[in-house]
Scaffold this motif. Structure first.
Motif, PDB file in Angstrom:
ATOM      1  N   MET A  92      -4.981   4.286   5.804  1.00 46.53           N
ATOM      2  CA  MET A  92      -3.911   4.108   5.156  1.00 46.53           C
ATOM      3  C   MET A  92      -3.319   3.149   6.001  1.00 46.53           C
ATOM      4  O   MET A  92      -2.086   3.405   6.627  1.00 46.53           O
ATOM      5  N   LEU A  93      -3.557   1.865   5.754  1.00 43.21           N
ATOM      6  CA  LEU A  93      -2.910   0.802   6.520  1.00 43.21           C
ATOM      7  C   LEU A  93      -2.207  -0.002   5.674  1.00 43.21           C
ATOM      8  O   LEU A  93      -3.000  -0.284   4.496  1.00 43.21           O
ATOM      9  N   VAL A  94      -1.268  -0.815   5.972  1.00 41.63           N
ATOM     10  CA  VAL A  94      -0.902  -2.235   5.109  1.00 41.63           C
ATOM     11  C   VAL A  94      -1.679  -3.213   5.619  1.00 41.63           C
ATOM     12  O   VAL A  94      -1.251  -3.887   6.804  1.00 41.63           O
ATOM     13  N   GLN A 101       0.395   4.282  -1.135  1.00 44.33           N
ATOM     14  CA  GLN A 101      -0.188   5.644  -0.424  1.00 44.33           C
ATOM     15  C   GLN A 101      -0.055   5.541   1.266  1.00 44.33           C
ATOM     16  O   GLN A 101       0.280   6.562   1.872  1.00 44.33           O
ATOM     17  N   ALA A 102      -0.307   4.366   1.878  1.00 41.52           N
ATOM     18  CA  ALA A 102      -0.263   4.536   3.230  1.00 41.52           C
ATOM     19  C   ALA A 102       1.468   4.713   3.605  1.00 41.52           C
ATOM     20  O   ALA A 102       1.331   5.611   4.474  1.00 41.52           O
ATOM     21  N   TYR A 117      -1.749  18.740   5.407  1.00 43.53           N
ATOM     22  CA  TYR A 117      -0.875  17.479   5.666  1.00 43.53           C
ATOM     23  C   TYR A 117       0.263  17.236   4.521  1.00 43.53           C
ATOM     24  O   TYR A 117       1.023  16.280   4.816  1.00 43.53           O
ATOM     25  N   ASN A 174       0.718  -1.188   0.049  1.00 44.96           N
ATOM     26  CA  ASN A 174       0.129   0.018   0.019  1.00 44.96           C
ATOM     27  C   ASN A 174       0.833   1.204   0.136  1.00 44.96           C
ATOM     28  O   ASN A 174       1.338   1.937   1.015  1.00 44.96           O
ATOM     29  N   ASN A 222      -6.230   7.492  -4.599  1.00 42.07           N
ATOM     30  CA  ASN A 222      -6.695   6.543  -3.737  1.00 42.07           C
ATOM     31  C   ASN A 222      -7.271   5.209  -4.430  1.00 42.07           C
ATOM     32  O   ASN A 222      -7.948   5.336  -5.528  1.00 42.07           O
ATOM     33  N   ASP A 224       3.340   6.542   1.875  1.00 44.91           N
ATOM     34  CA  ASP A 224       3.364   7.830   1.616  1.00 44.91           C
ATOM     35  C   ASP A 224       3.141   8.706   2.871  1.00 44.91           C
ATOM     36  O   ASP A 224       3.817   9.871   2.901  1.00 44.91           O
ATOM     37  N   THR A 225       1.975   8.274   3.199  1.00 45.85           N
ATOM     38  CA  THR A 225       1.515   9.161   4.173  1.00 45.85           C
ATOM     39  C   THR A 225       2.098   9.157   5.538  1.00 45.85           C
ATOM     40  O   THR A 225       2.133   9.992   6.399  1.00 45.85           O
ATOM     41  N   HIS A 236      -7.179   9.361   7.354  1.00 47.83           N
ATOM     42  CA  HIS A 236      -7.601   9.637   6.156  1.00 47.83           C
ATOM     43  C   HIS A 236      -9.001   8.602   5.853  1.00 47.83           C
ATOM     44  O   HIS A 236      -9.241   7.699   6.699  1.00 47.83           O
ATOM     45  N   ARG A 243       0.910  10.180  -6.085  1.00 46.88           N
ATOM     46  CA  ARG A 243       0.534  10.631  -4.808  1.00 46.88           C
ATOM     47  C   ARG A 243      -0.515  11.305  -4.804  1.00 46.88           C
ATOM     48  O   ARG A 243      -0.954  11.923  -6.038  1.00 46.88           O
ATOM     49  N   GLY A 244      -1.683  11.018  -3.902  1.00 47.06           N
ATOM     50  CA  GLY A 244      -2.856  11.645  -3.669  1.00 47.06           C
ATOM     51  C   GLY A 244      -3.959  10.870  -4.708  1.00 47.06           C
ATOM     52  O   GLY A 244      -5.234  11.277  -4.537  1.00 47.06           O
ATOM     53  N   ARG A 284      -5.505  18.286   3.070  1.00 51.76           N
ATOM     54  CA  ARG A 284      -4.218  17.612   2.376  1.00 51.76           C
ATOM     55  C   ARG A 284      -3.330  18.457   2.068  1.00 51.76           C
ATOM     56  O   ARG A 284      -2.215  18.295   2.372  1.00 51.76           O
ATOM     57  N   PRO A 301       4.219  14.786   3.611  1.00 54.90           N
ATOM     58  CA  PRO A 301       3.885  14.309   4.921  1.00 54.90           C
ATOM     59  C   PRO A 301       4.832  14.503   5.999  1.00 54.90           C
ATOM     60  O   PRO A 301       4.452  14.762   6.988  1.00 54.90           O
ATOM     61  N   LEU A 304       0.489  17.003   1.556  1.00 56.95           N
ATOM     62  CA  LEU A 304       0.108  16.041   0.216  1.00 56.95           C
ATOM     63  C   LEU A 304      -0.065  16.748  -1.134  1.00 56.95           C
ATOM     64  O   LEU A 304       0.177  16.428  -1.972  1.00 56.95           O
ATOM     65  N   TYR A 305      -0.665  18.078  -0.748  1.00 56.50           N
ATOM     66  CA  TYR A 305      -0.548  19.141  -1.915  1.00 56.50           C
ATOM     67  C   TYR A 305       0.067  20.208  -1.417  1.00 56.50           C
ATOM     68  O   TYR A 305       0.096  20.578  -0.162  1.00 56.50           O
TER      69      TYR A 305
END
Lengths: 310, 516
Positions: free
Chosen positions: B99-101, A182-183, B61, A180, A310, A185-186, B95, A307-308, B58, B83, B63-64
């Protein structure tokens, strides 16, 4: 058939089985890193060829095998870097760019071979080193502890890779990025950097895999000498469920069957040689069909990261 | 009061965003937005989908990057490139999509991206101990060694909160945190949030649900079309007032429903067993009957078999055992076209994946099902005159906002795509309608419209199965409500009599005691 089950032949099969696993292990462990981070590199075979050529050429000119090995690793690194630029930064379709890289490696190594070497020559490659004490154990010493440096290196690589993937911060990042991105990255993980690192590492190891052919197993270079080994390595990653120990199992299974069929031919057993040569590949297809480990596949495999989204 | 949080990190006394402008191709997502939040405060950010709430946070945070405007923390200007920078400044974000793996454990997810006390080697024991301390401090319940995929959605959210706390978040942004929770889980979350505010954290709570905003926040800022409509104290605000600020016109919060005229059973599901993607049974013997003229609502928390049921009914997923009777015909193993021919219409959950072809024009999307029939074609050739005429008429009739009928559907907003699908499915005069999440991600205006249309269909005698995770939607429209939990129907209750608490308990798998 009975002549296969004599002690010397069995020892021979085991010995060559382990020897033959070497290039697959380097290439497949390298590919495991790349795939765990989400990059499918189908160019392994081309990288191996470049590694095999570069290693051979440097070793022959400098008469220094270690320099050759270093050169092979460097060539692999550059090929890996190329793959990373194309597939990670430029976000090209991974399957296609891998095939491109493969053809590039095949073409370039052939060209360089023809221009710089002209014909097939052989060198004195890495020689077996019998390990003190362990090497004296009857039978086992001959099978396991009387190999060249690159064979030992390949088998040591498995626990090391396992440790890196599962016990280090880097390994955690690799696994997360492949599942994942995205995860990751955050949480401030640099997805691009991680993927560059794993793909380049995979390139280095594929380069060494090539050198293990030209400097230790066959001790010469010729056009397309890998004949698809790199693709088998990719298949082994799937077979091994993206885990180093699984890859080891697959590599051993494959190379044992390969060693077996070689001895079948050597002993002149009445099986058409074409069929014998096919055996390991048929086995690979069957094993892949039934391994059924799709669930373990890194979720982001072959997916470029942006990025960004989902 | 100390200027440190219980986690040992520095407090953010005040965060201020000034004159934030963010443009995307063709859209002004944030138009000179001012927004601020203080320590100990829960500040709600309210607005429709696409109002610019997520875009705003965002940028906070990292992200943008904002095109214009500045961000201040404790009076000092800050610039976030990624971030990483904002985490370092004490900002955490939960989010909307977690945002978990999934294949990593809770501890591994928390440790991800952090330096270890043992250099390159992971130090999960230490992380585990600190997680336990945090769990105690903030009264969170989490099993540190479970894999994420084993956890319920509520637990996963707690892991997200833990992740942020572990990283020393003094300011926490929660982007639509309640969208996936049962009412009871929402209550638990609110307790945690109040606790965090009490400890001196600053919280930004994003939502489009009015009652939640009223329940949890001290101040509320309403965004519409990228602009701030207003900021006010929550105390004394009413739902109607906030809804009007949000939409820009008076909003109907309660629908007029005609009396129920229940007819024959048009859709009958008997002991349906269907496998999910993981190979296990996602539906474990479900039986339902939907009558002509009624809307049967199927409530439940996401992932309890709703998607599998909808797909099995649409003919997109094989049935392991049981039967589906559509309008008297056994269609258990029939192809989608047979079901369509027998009067079933389907509004899929994922409109871009299952409901429309995104590069096709509006007109082409209208004829996906009926392109081989008159009046759209005669034997071999498409009849473009009829296709255009019908498309123009449907665009008018269903109020689909599109430049032309030749515009690719992907250029339309979510609400308008949904109206296009609705137009296609309803214009076929269905006997049975399967509506799966018909208003998810759709703005209030379009939702209202879609709801009205579903009610009209009910009056026309259609048997509607409304599958939704939005309890408000279910309650507003349904004549009867069935609740699904882990692939089984927990119970069926009367739509008018059901309370949120009762439904919430059922959604958590607790069987109702009363008679059906």
């Amino acid at each position: 058939m009975a002549e296969l089950f004599t002690l010397p032949v069995l020892l021979g099969i085991f010995y060559s089985g382990i020897r033959l696993a070497t290039p697959y292990l380097y290439a497949a462990i390298g590919e495991t890193f790349a795939q765990r981070s989400g990059v499918l590199n189908l160019g392994v075979d081309g990288i191996m060829l470049m590694g095999a050529y570069t290693g051979f050429y440097i070793a022959m000119k400098t008469e220094n095998l270690l320099l050759g090995l270093l050169g092979a690793a460097a060539a692999g690194f550059l090929m890996g870097l190329l793959m990373a630029v194309v597939s990670v930064s430029l976000q090209a379709e991974q399957g296609i760019s891998g095939i491109g890289l493969n053809l590039f490696g095949l073409g370039l190594s052939t060209l360089l071979f023809k221009v710089t070497l002209g014909g097939v020559e052989s060198i004195r490659g890495f020689q077996p080193i019998r390990i003190p004490l362990l090497g004296q154990i009857p039978y086992l010493g001959d099978i396991f502890f009387n190999h060249n440096l690159l064979v030992y290196g390949a088998f040591l690589l498995v626990p090391i890779a396992n440790f890196i993937l599962n016990k280090t911060t880097f390994g955690l990042k690799v696994r997360a990025v492949g599942q994942n991105p995205q995860a990751a990255d955050t949480l401030g993980v640099n997805v691009t950097l991680i993927r560059y690192t794993t793909v380049c590492l995979g390139g280095i190891l594929a380069g060494i895999a090539g050198a293990s052919l030209s400097l230790a197993l066959i001790n010469l270079f010729q056009e397309n000498m890998t004949s698809g080994m790199g693709f088998i390595a990719v298949a082994l990653v799937y077979f091994g469920g993206w885990r180093p120990w699984g890859v080891l199992g697959g590599a051993l299974l494959f190379s044992f069957v390969n060693a077996l069929q070689l001895w079948v031919q050597v002993k002149g057993i009445n099986i058409p040689s074409d069929i014998a040569v096919m055996m390991p590949y048929i086995l690979t297809i069957i094993a892949l069909t039934f391994s059924g480990r799709r669930a373990r596949q890194p979720q982001a495999l072959t997916k470029p990261f942006e990025r960004g989204e989902n | 009061m100390s200027d440190l949080l219980p986690t040992g990190h520095k407090k953010i006394e005040e965060m201020r965003m000034e004159g934030i402008v963010k443009r995307f191709p063709g859209v002004l997502a944030n138009d000179h937005v001012n927004f601020d939040v203080k320590a100990g405060e829960i500040h709600a950010l309210l607005g429709e989908n696409g109002a610019g709430k997520s875009t705003l946070v965002r940028q906070l945070y990292g992200l943008y990057r904002p095109d214009e405007g500045k961000i201040f923390i404790n009076g000092e200007e800050v610039v976030f490139h990624s971030p990483k920078d904002s985490i370092a400044a004490g900002i955490g974000m939960i989010h909307q999509h977690f945002m978990l793996v999934p294949d990593l454990t809770v501890v591994e997810n928390v440790a991800l991206g952090l330096p270890s006390s043992r250099g390159v080697i992971l130090d999960l024991d230490r992380v585990r101990k600190r997680i336990e301390v945090l769990c105690q401090q903030y009264n969170l319940k989490v099993d540190s060694d479970a894999y994420i995929w084993q956890l319920s959605v509520g637990e996963q959210q707690r892991v997200e909160i833990l992740k942020a706390l572990y990283r020393g978040a003094a300011l926490l942004v929660l982007d639509e945190p309640t969208a996936v929770l049962t009412p009871q889980e929402v209550d638990d979350l609110f307790i945690t949030l109040r606790r965090m505010a009490h400890e001196g954290h600053a919280l930004i709570f994003i939502s489009h649900k009015l009652h939640e905003v009223l329940a949890i926040s001290q101040r509320v800022t309403v965004l519409r079309d990228g602009k701030v409509v207003g900021t006010r104290a929550t105390e004394g605000a009413t739902k109607t007032e906030l809804a009007q600020m949000m939409v820009g016109r008076p909003v109907i919060l309660q629908y007029e429903k005609s009396p129920l005229k229940m007819g024959d059973v048009l859709l009958k599901i008997e002991n349906l067993v269907v496998r999910g993607d993981r190979g296990t049974d996602a539906l474990k013997g479900i039986s339902l009957e939907v009558h002509s003229g009624e809307i049967l609502g199927l409530a439940g928390v996401s992932g309890n078999g709703q998607r599998e049921l909808a797909e099995a009914l649409a003919g997109l997923r094989p049935v392991k055992s049981g039967r589906i009777i559509l309008n008297g015909v056994d269609v258990t193993h029939a192809s989608p076209s047979v079901r369509i021919a027998n009067g079933q219409s389907y509004i899929p959950e994922e409109r871009m994946k299952d409901g429309a072809i995104k590069d096709f024009s509006v007109a082409d999307n209208f004829i996906l099902e009926d392109h081989a029939k008159t009046p759209f074609s005669s034997r071999t050739f498409l009849n473009f005159r009829n296709i255009r005429q019908t498309s123009e008429r449907l665009v008018q009739e269903f109020n689909v906002k599109t430049p032309t009928i030749d515009t690719p559907i992907k250029n339309l907003s979510g609400g308008n795509i949904q109206k296009m699908i609705l137009a296609r499915e309803l214009s076929r005069k269905p006997k049975v309608l399967i509506a799966s999440q018909p208003t998810r991600g759709v703005d209030i205006g379009a939702s209202e419209y879609i709801h009205q249309r579903l009610l009209e269909q009910r009056e026309a005698g259609t048997a509607t199965l409304l599958i939704s995770e939005d309890l408000d939607e279910i309650r507003a429209l349904s004549d009867r409500i069935a609740v699904i939990y882990e692939g089984e129907i927990v119970g069926i209750v009367d739509g008018k009599a059901a309370t949120t608490e009762e439904l919430g308990l059922m959604m958590a798998g607790i069987r109702e005691k009363a008679n059906p």
